[in-house]
Design a protein around this motif. Sequence first.
Motif, short mmCIF file in Angstrom:
data_model
loop_
_atom_site.label_atom_id
_atom_site.label_comp_id
_atom_site.label_asym_id
_atom_site.label_seq_id
_atom_site.Cartn_x
_atom_site.Cartn_y
_atom_site.Cartn_z
N TYR A 279 50.77 -103.22 -53.55
CA TYR A 279 49.54 -102.67 -54.11
C TYR A 279 49.31 -101.27 -53.53
N ARG A 280 49.29 -100.28 -54.39
CA ARG A 280 49.10 -98.91 -53.91
C ARG A 280 47.65 -98.46 -54.04
N LYS A 281 47.05 -98.67 -55.23
CA LYS A 281 45.67 -98.27 -55.45
C LYS A 281 44.77 -99.49 -55.30
N VAL A 282 43.93 -99.46 -54.27
CA VAL A 282 43.10 -100.61 -53.93
C VAL A 282 41.65 -100.16 -53.83
N CYS A 283 40.74 -100.95 -54.38
CA CYS A 283 39.31 -100.66 -54.30
C CYS A 283 38.61 -101.79 -53.57
N ASP A 284 37.87 -101.44 -52.52
CA ASP A 284 37.08 -102.40 -51.74
C ASP A 284 35.66 -102.36 -52.28
N LEU A 285 35.31 -103.39 -53.04
CA LEU A 285 34.03 -103.46 -53.74
C LEU A 285 32.94 -103.95 -52.79
N GLY A 286 31.87 -103.15 -52.62
CA GLY A 286 30.85 -103.52 -51.66
C GLY A 286 31.44 -103.57 -50.27
N CYS A 287 32.13 -102.49 -49.91
CA CYS A 287 32.99 -102.49 -48.71
C CYS A 287 32.25 -102.62 -47.40
N GLY A 288 30.93 -102.34 -47.40
CA GLY A 288 30.19 -102.42 -46.16
C GLY A 288 30.80 -101.53 -45.10
N SER A 289 30.97 -102.05 -43.89
CA SER A 289 31.53 -101.26 -42.81
C SER A 289 33.05 -101.35 -42.75
N GLY A 290 33.68 -101.88 -43.81
CA GLY A 290 35.13 -101.77 -43.93
C GLY A 290 35.94 -102.93 -43.39
N SER A 291 35.36 -104.13 -43.30
CA SER A 291 36.10 -105.28 -42.76
C SER A 291 37.37 -105.57 -43.56
N PHE A 292 37.23 -105.63 -44.88
CA PHE A 292 38.37 -105.95 -45.74
C PHE A 292 39.34 -104.77 -45.78
N MET B 163 42.23 -109.30 -58.38
CA MET B 163 41.11 -109.24 -57.44
C MET B 163 41.24 -110.36 -56.43
N LEU B 164 40.98 -110.03 -55.17
CA LEU B 164 40.98 -111.01 -54.09
C LEU B 164 39.59 -111.04 -53.48
N ILE B 165 38.97 -112.21 -53.51
CA ILE B 165 37.58 -112.37 -53.08
C ILE B 165 37.51 -113.33 -51.91
N VAL B 166 36.80 -112.93 -50.86
CA VAL B 166 36.47 -113.81 -49.73
C VAL B 166 34.96 -114.01 -49.76
N ASP B 167 34.53 -115.26 -49.76
CA ASP B 167 33.08 -115.51 -49.85
C ASP B 167 32.79 -116.95 -49.43
N LEU C 137 44.54 -103.57 -57.24
CA LEU C 137 43.85 -104.71 -56.65
C LEU C 137 42.45 -104.31 -56.24
N THR C 138 41.48 -105.14 -56.60
CA THR C 138 40.12 -105.00 -56.07
C THR C 138 39.95 -106.09 -55.01
N ILE C 139 39.38 -105.71 -53.88
CA ILE C 139 39.09 -106.68 -52.83
C ILE C 139 37.59 -106.72 -52.60
N SER C 140 37.08 -107.86 -52.19
CA SER C 140 35.64 -107.97 -51.98
C SER C 140 35.35 -109.12 -51.02
N SER C 141 34.53 -108.85 -50.02
CA SER C 141 34.12 -109.90 -49.09
C SER C 141 32.60 -109.98 -49.03
N TYR C 142 32.09 -111.12 -49.38
CA TYR C 142 30.66 -111.44 -49.29
C TYR C 142 29.78 -110.45 -50.06
N TRP C 143 30.31 -109.93 -51.15
CA TRP C 143 29.49 -109.11 -52.06
C TRP C 143 28.94 -109.96 -53.18
N PHE C 144 29.72 -110.88 -53.70
CA PHE C 144 29.26 -111.69 -54.82
C PHE C 144 28.13 -112.63 -54.43
N CYS C 145 28.07 -113.05 -53.17
CA CYS C 145 26.97 -113.93 -52.76
C CYS C 145 25.63 -113.20 -52.82
N GLU C 146 25.67 -111.87 -52.76
CA GLU C 146 24.45 -111.09 -52.85
C GLU C 146 24.25 -110.52 -54.26
N ASN C 147 25.21 -110.77 -55.14
CA ASN C 147 25.13 -110.27 -56.51
C ASN C 147 25.65 -111.34 -57.47
#
Length: 239
Positions: free
Chosen positions: A82-95, A181-185, A153-163
């Motif tokens: 994966y070359r182009k990756v977007c961290d959705l609701g990245c917060g402080s950058g954990s993912f 997309m890879l989601i951690v929640d 790839l879009t990655i997201s951690s604990y964004w969907f629980c708030e949306n």
Amino acid sequence: MTCMDGQVRHFDEFADVLLRCHHLYRPSIDSIALRNAVESRRQIEIFDYSSSADAFTRAFGMRNSLKCLQALVNVGSRIRSYRKVCDLGCGSGSFSLAFAFLADNADLELHGLDASQRQLSLGEELISAARLPGKFEFERRNLPAEIGYLPDLTISSYWFCENEHVIVDPILFDLLVGREMLIVDYEKIIDRIMACLPRGFRVLARHSTNVEIPAALAEFVAQERASVHSIHIGRTADW
């Protein structure tokens, strides 16, 4: 080397990366109070990141990065493709931090989006302190909104629980998902994503496991293990 040995090595080496950022993760009075309050309530939390970004990062940042690393390890060697990756609701950058570590790709282009400028600033500090390969950009964006390009790839951690409204809105969901997309929640959020997955998407994998906290991070994480729930989805046209 067995698969388990490889995972242990990944986590031990990632612990060294996280410790480079210790000044941003070291517990404070506010972060300890926040962690104790959250753990005593045992419910999905919605945070005010404009006022608690620093305390949140110190309370949960390392633990969340380790959870995200476990989810990425489950994907396997494809992470490096994966070359182009977007961290959705990245917060402080954990993912972002976990992905950049495991990908180990100088050609990586990682774009973090979040509504909180303070969180984004912390993310920039963490990525700089971690000294990981790749090109990183953090942008303030009120989500949900169109990303503007289709990431690998879009990655997201604990964004969907708030949306959660995005989960049940196929149009909004489609705007935010890359080719994959890879989601951690939370587990209940992963269940809901599976139940509401719009037409045109498919589940590639789902995992629920525990991550063992490296001993070197005990002072920061304050627990020995943490549960991790993740789901990896893809667009059906790409498979």
